[in-house]
Design an enzyme around this catalytic site. Structure first.
Site, PDB file in Angstrom:
ATOM      1  N   GLN A  48       0.793  -1.220   0.000  1.00 33.06           N
ATOM      2  CA  GLN A  48       0.000   0.000   0.000  1.00 33.06           C
ATOM      3  C   GLN A  48       0.833   1.282   0.000  1.00 33.06           C
ATOM      4  O   GLN A  48       0.313   2.345  -0.305  1.00 33.06           O
ATOM      5  CB  GLN A  48      -0.961  -0.001   1.195  1.00 33.06           C
ATOM      6  N   ARG A 105       3.538  -0.256  13.074  1.00 29.77           N
ATOM      7  CA  ARG A 105       3.248  -1.562  12.491  1.00 29.77           C
ATOM      8  C   ARG A 105       3.383  -1.466  10.979  1.00 29.77           C
ATOM      9  O   ARG A 105       2.700  -0.669  10.348  1.00 29.77           O
ATOM     10  CB  ARG A 105       1.828  -1.987  12.872  1.00 29.77           C
ATOM     11  N   HIS A 150       0.909  -9.271   4.594  1.00 29.86           N
ATOM     12  CA  HIS A 150      -0.211  -8.352   4.405  1.00 29.86           C
ATOM     13  C   HIS A 150      -0.563  -8.366   2.918  1.00 29.86           C
ATOM     14  O   HIS A 150      -0.456  -7.357   2.229  1.00 29.86           O
ATOM     15  CB  HIS A 150       0.139  -6.952   4.912  1.00 29.86           C
ATOM     16  N   ASN A 195      -2.232 -10.769   8.321  1.00 27.98           N
ATOM     17  CA  ASN A 195      -3.197  -9.703   8.479  1.00 27.98           C
ATOM     18  C   ASN A 195      -4.531 -10.115   7.863  1.00 27.98           C
ATOM     19  O   ASN A 195      -4.618 -10.343   6.662  1.00 27.98           O
ATOM     20  CB  ASN A 195      -2.708  -8.424   7.787  1.00 27.98           C
ATOM     21  N   GLU A 196      -5.554 -10.244   8.701  1.00 25.42           N
ATOM     22  CA  GLU A 196      -6.932 -10.408   8.244  1.00 25.42           C
ATOM     23  C   GLU A 196      -7.199 -11.612   7.356  1.00 25.42           C
ATOM     24  O   GLU A 196      -7.510 -11.473   6.164  1.00 25.42           O
ATOM     25  CB  GLU A 196      -7.396  -9.143   7.517  1.00 25.42           C
ATOM     26  N   ASN A 329      -8.364  -5.826  13.957  1.00 31.27           N
ATOM     27  CA  ASN A 329      -8.643  -4.667  13.099  1.00 31.27           C
ATOM     28  C   ASN A 329     -10.148  -4.454  13.092  1.00 31.27           C
ATOM     29  O   ASN A 329     -10.900  -5.385  12.781  1.00 31.27           O
ATOM     30  CB  ASN A 329      -8.186  -4.911  11.660  1.00 31.27           C
ATOM     31  N   TYR A 331     -13.411  -1.688  12.045  1.00 33.25           N
ATOM     32  CA  TYR A 331     -13.809  -0.463  11.354  1.00 33.25           C
ATOM     33  C   TYR A 331     -15.277  -0.094  11.514  1.00 33.25           C
ATOM     34  O   TYR A 331     -15.622   1.080  11.548  1.00 33.25           O
ATOM     35  CB  TYR A 331     -13.481  -0.568   9.857  1.00 33.25           C
ATOM     36  N   GLU A 430      -5.466  -2.075  13.893  1.00 40.71           N
ATOM     37  CA  GLU A 430      -5.982  -1.087  12.924  1.00 40.71           C
ATOM     38  C   GLU A 430      -7.339  -0.576  13.367  1.00 40.71           C
ATOM     39  O   GLU A 430      -8.185  -1.360  13.808  1.00 40.71           O
ATOM     40  CB  GLU A 430      -6.187  -1.706  11.526  1.00 40.71           C
ATOM     41  N   TRP A 479      -5.024   3.329  11.698  1.00 40.72           N
ATOM     42  CA  TRP A 479      -4.848   3.105  10.270  1.00 40.72           C
ATOM     43  C   TRP A 479      -5.236   4.392   9.567  1.00 40.72           C
ATOM     44  O   TRP A 479      -6.376   4.792   9.672  1.00 40.72           O
ATOM     45  CB  TRP A 479      -5.719   1.957   9.761  1.00 40.72           C
ATOM     46  N   GLU A 486      -5.536   1.992  -1.441  1.00 40.66           N
ATOM     47  CA  GLU A 486      -6.603   1.297  -0.717  1.00 40.66           C
ATOM     48  C   GLU A 486      -7.169   0.146  -1.573  1.00 40.66           C
ATOM     49  O   GLU A 486      -8.328   0.129  -1.955  1.00 40.66           O
ATOM     50  CB  GLU A 486      -7.677   2.302  -0.280  1.00 40.66           C
ATOM     51  N   TRP A 487      -6.300  -0.805  -1.911  1.00 44.81           N
ATOM     52  CA  TRP A 487      -6.690  -2.038  -2.590  1.00 44.81           C
ATOM     53  C   TRP A 487      -7.600  -1.758  -3.801  1.00 44.81           C
ATOM     54  O   TRP A 487      -7.252  -0.915  -4.608  1.00 44.81           O
ATOM     55  CB  TRP A 487      -7.299  -3.007  -1.565  1.00 44.81           C
ATOM     56  N   PHE A 495      -7.073   7.236   3.954  1.00 48.15           N
ATOM     57  CA  PHE A 495      -7.120   6.807   5.351  1.00 48.15           C
ATOM     58  C   PHE A 495      -6.026   7.452   6.207  1.00 48.15           C
ATOM     59  O   PHE A 495      -5.901   7.140   7.383  1.00 48.15           O
ATOM     60  CB  PHE A 495      -6.930   5.283   5.436  1.00 48.15           C
TER      61      PHE A 495
HETATM   62  C1  GBH Z   1      -7.979  -3.348   6.397  1.00 48.35           C
HETATM   63  O1  GBH Z   1      -8.952  -4.136   5.808  1.00 48.35           O
HETATM   64  C2  GBH Z   1      -6.659  -3.689   5.779  1.00 48.35           C
HETATM   65  O2  GBH Z   1      -5.857  -4.438   6.662  1.00 48.35           O
HETATM   66  C3  GBH Z   1      -5.901  -2.502   5.286  1.00 48.35           C
HETATM   67  O3  GBH Z   1      -4.874  -2.920   4.453  1.00 48.35           O
HETATM   68  C4  GBH Z   1      -6.866  -1.543   4.650  1.00 48.35           C
HETATM   69  O4  GBH Z   1      -6.230  -0.505   3.983  1.00 48.35           O
HETATM   70  C5  GBH Z   1      -7.746  -1.008   5.725  1.00 48.35           C
HETATM   71  O5  GBH Z   1      -8.356  -2.031   6.445  1.00 48.35           O
HETATM   72  C6  GBH Z   1      -8.830  -0.079   5.237  1.00 48.35           C
HETATM   73  O6  GBH Z   1      -9.723  -0.736   4.411  1.00 48.35           O
HETATM   74  O7  GBH Z   1     -19.573  -3.423   4.458  1.00 48.35           O
HETATM   75  O8  GBH Z   1     -19.539  -2.978   6.782  1.00 48.35           O
HETATM   76  O9  GBH Z   1     -19.346  -5.233   5.958  1.00 48.35           O
HETATM   77  C7  GBH Z   1     -10.264  -3.728   6.039  1.00 48.35           C
HETATM   78  C8  GBH Z   1     -11.194  -4.873   6.278  1.00 48.35           C
HETATM   79  C9  GBH Z   1     -13.138  -5.789   5.312  1.00 48.35           C
HETATM   80  C10 GBH Z   1     -13.301  -3.876   6.697  1.00 48.35           C
HETATM   81  C11 GBH Z   1     -14.486  -5.519   4.737  1.00 48.35           C
HETATM   82  C12 GBH Z   1     -14.664  -3.612   6.159  1.00 48.35           C
HETATM   83  C13 GBH Z   1     -16.593  -4.584   5.050  1.00 48.35           C
HETATM   84  C14 GBH Z   1     -17.380  -3.573   5.776  1.00 48.35           C
HETATM   85  N1  GBH Z   1     -12.495  -4.587   5.748  1.00 48.35           N
HETATM   86  N2  GBH Z   1     -15.303  -4.821   5.677  1.00 48.35           N
HETATM   87  S1  GBH Z   1     -19.062  -3.816   5.736  1.00 48.35           S
END
Ligand code: GBH
Length: 527
Positions: A48, A105, A150, A195-196, A329, A331, A430, A479, A486-487, A495
């Protein structure tokens, strides 16, 4: 200030704080101090930020390949250059130090050091880069935490045997990790294997939204890749514990990602659905490691039958307890309920439809949902057998279209603490958000009125989980250090605590970075 959004007053007291919090500090702020020794920092990942995708002997990764195929990433972005961290590492570490980072990290790129994936073929220039990075961090008083994987698998291993779909992956990953312990373990005292797993396997082998982009057999490949990943994790941890831990005195663990899934109503079927959602996302990987039996959740074994491989007795012993801490992690929060025909197709990450329609890749969307709607095809999503429901009225979203729901963070921490009591505690590896409010003008006017309130609200709930509920949380990594790739969303989602101008590659700390420094310096949140 952005225009005020509709927020229903009674039900969303916390959210009200988010919109009103802004920069303005109440005259008598409340102080929330974190436990002594709490680890603060920020996180990134190799693909990334590094760029230099084919320089100095680096081999291609599955993300290089995936991103180079038009239609996979928004605007055709890729990690060829991105932040150019590979060439600006010293400057970046200096900025981290200036911004008060105590812990950092980052992830190691396997194909940068071992271009074919095979440890017998080492690229010393790649090794040298991480050597310098680690030394630079330590020189600046920043503690390194290294993630071994990762997402940037050497393409050579994908070509050779299908990557994680093959059991051969287990021994190659273990050998790779052993080399990393050997090379860097004298200075790196905190390791994360993967990671994840859920993102790797569900997005990579279930939806085709991430590399290697497979979606044809989501009823078997999600399980097979997950199984091999967990075994690779377990063998790598065994190797560290047997050969390195005593001498190097570090810790090793894994990082799982999880949304908090809330039942859409108090009806038993909806509560059951939200439990299943937790089982299929978080517990899928957590139960084998922390559940005490070295086994997958029963709901999953029942639903998937023989499509979910079983661990042998020896493997169960190996995987059980194979993490010195619980890396998390987190979100966002979602609502789950009993399956309904009209909502079934929403059983996808919320952002995915906008992603594929936005890229004109509607075809990808249809091929991903085909196994879900075909009554004869097996699918991980069908096995989960839930429906996501719309968020409560008034919900606010980040630009990823993820709900801002800080209370879900507290609930999730309680869930993990109460269910698993992980030894070594929970480390938030994260948490953060993408927001578009980052024009230079806005930043100069110190106007980041979305990020700071977001972090305040999430940290406030983390403090509640620790101080009120007794959860054992030991660290927090925001994060991300800087805007990055962002993938599937490419450079379109920001971010970072630090802004990156992708034309000039100039770095500019956002107001949130200065605010975060205050939290880290004082180990205290002011609200
Ligand atoms: C992480 O993945 C990664 O580790 C990182 O590389 C990335 O940049 C960062 O987060 C930000 O995206 O629609 O509510 O179900 C994020 C993992 C997986 C979190 C999918 C949100 C779907 C949200 N994500 N998930 S939802």
């Amino acid at each position: 200030m952005p225009p005020k959004k509709r927020v229903s007053k009674k039900k969303h007291a916390v959210k009200k704080k988010i919109t009103k919090g802004g920069q303005a500090m109440a005259s008598n702020p409340q102080r929330f101090t974190f436990p002594k020794g709490f680890a603060w920092g920020c996180a990134t990942a190799s693909y990334q930020i590094e760029g230099a995708w084919d320089e100095d002997g680096k081999g291609p990764s599955i993300w290089d390949t995936f991103a180079h195929i038009l239609g996979n990433v928004v605007d055709g972005d890729n990690g060829d250059i991105v932040c150019d961290h590979y060439h600006r590492m010293e400057e970046d570490v200096k900025l981290m130090a200036d911004l008060g980072m105590k812990n950092y990290r980052f992830s190691l790129s396997w194909p940068r050091m071992f271009p074919t994936g095979d440890v017998k073929n080492v690229n010393m220039k790649g090794v040298d880069f991480y050597d310098r990075l680690i030394n630079e961090l330590l020189k600046n008083g920043i503690e390194p935490l290294a993630t071994l994987y990762h997402w940037d698998l050497p393409q050579a291993l994908q070509d050779k045997y299908g990557g994680m779909l093959s059991k051969e992956f287990v021994k190659d990953f273990t050998a790779y990790s052993e080399k990393c312990f050997e090379l860097f373990g004298d200075r790196v005292k905190q390791w994360i294997t993967f990671n994840e797993p859920s993102c790797i396997c569900v997005l990579g082998f279930g939806l085709g939204m991430h590399a290697p982009g497979r979606a044809n057999n989501p009823g078997t490949e999600v399980y097979l890749s997950s199984h091999h990943l967990l075994l690779a994790h377990a063998y790598s941890v065994e190797c560290y514990r047997k050969k390195f831990q005593k001498k190097q005195k570090g810790v090793i663990g894994i990082t799982l990602n999880a949304e908090w899934w809330e039942p859409v109503s108090s009806h038993a079927d909806d509560i059951n659905a939200s439990n299943r959602a937790m089982n299929f996302t978080l517990d899928f990987y957590a139960e084998p490691i922390w559940g005490g039996q070295g086994e997958y959740p029963k709901t999953m074994r029942d639903a998937a039958g023989s499509r979910l491989p079983a661990f042998s007795e020896k493997e169960k012993k190996l995987i059980n307890g194979s993490s010195d801490f619980f890396g998390l992690n987190h979100y966002s929060t979602r609502a789950a309920g009993r399956p309904s025909a009209t909502t079934a197709l929403q059983c996808l990450p919320r952002e995915i439809k906008s992603l594929w329609s936005g890229m004109g890749s509607a075809g990808k969307f249809f091929s991903a949902i085909k196994p879900m709607v075909n009554p004869f095809a097996a699918s991980y999503f069908k096995d989960m057998d839930i429906s996501p429901y719309p968020d409560p009225a008034g919900t606010e979203y980040t630009t990823m279209r993820w709900a801002i729901a800080p209370r879900g963070f507290r609930s999730l921490l309680n869930y993990i603490h109460n269910k698993y009591h992980p030894k070594g505690g929970i480390i938030i590896t994260e948490n953060g958000l993408a927001s578009q409010e980052d024009t230079k003008e806005a930043m100069e006017a110190d106007k980041d009125s979305i990020r700071i309130p977001f972090f305040k609200a999430y940290l406030r709930e983390m403090h509640n989980a620790i101080a009120v509920d007794g959860c054992d949380v030991r660290g927090y990594y925001a994060w991300s250090f800087m805007d990055n790739f962002e993938w599937s969303f490419g450079n379109s989602k920001r971010f970072g605590l630090v802004r990156v101008d992708y034309d000039t590659l100039e770095r500019t700390p956002k107001p949130v970075a200065h605010w975060y420094k205050g939290v880290m310096d004082n180990n205290t949140l002011l609200v």
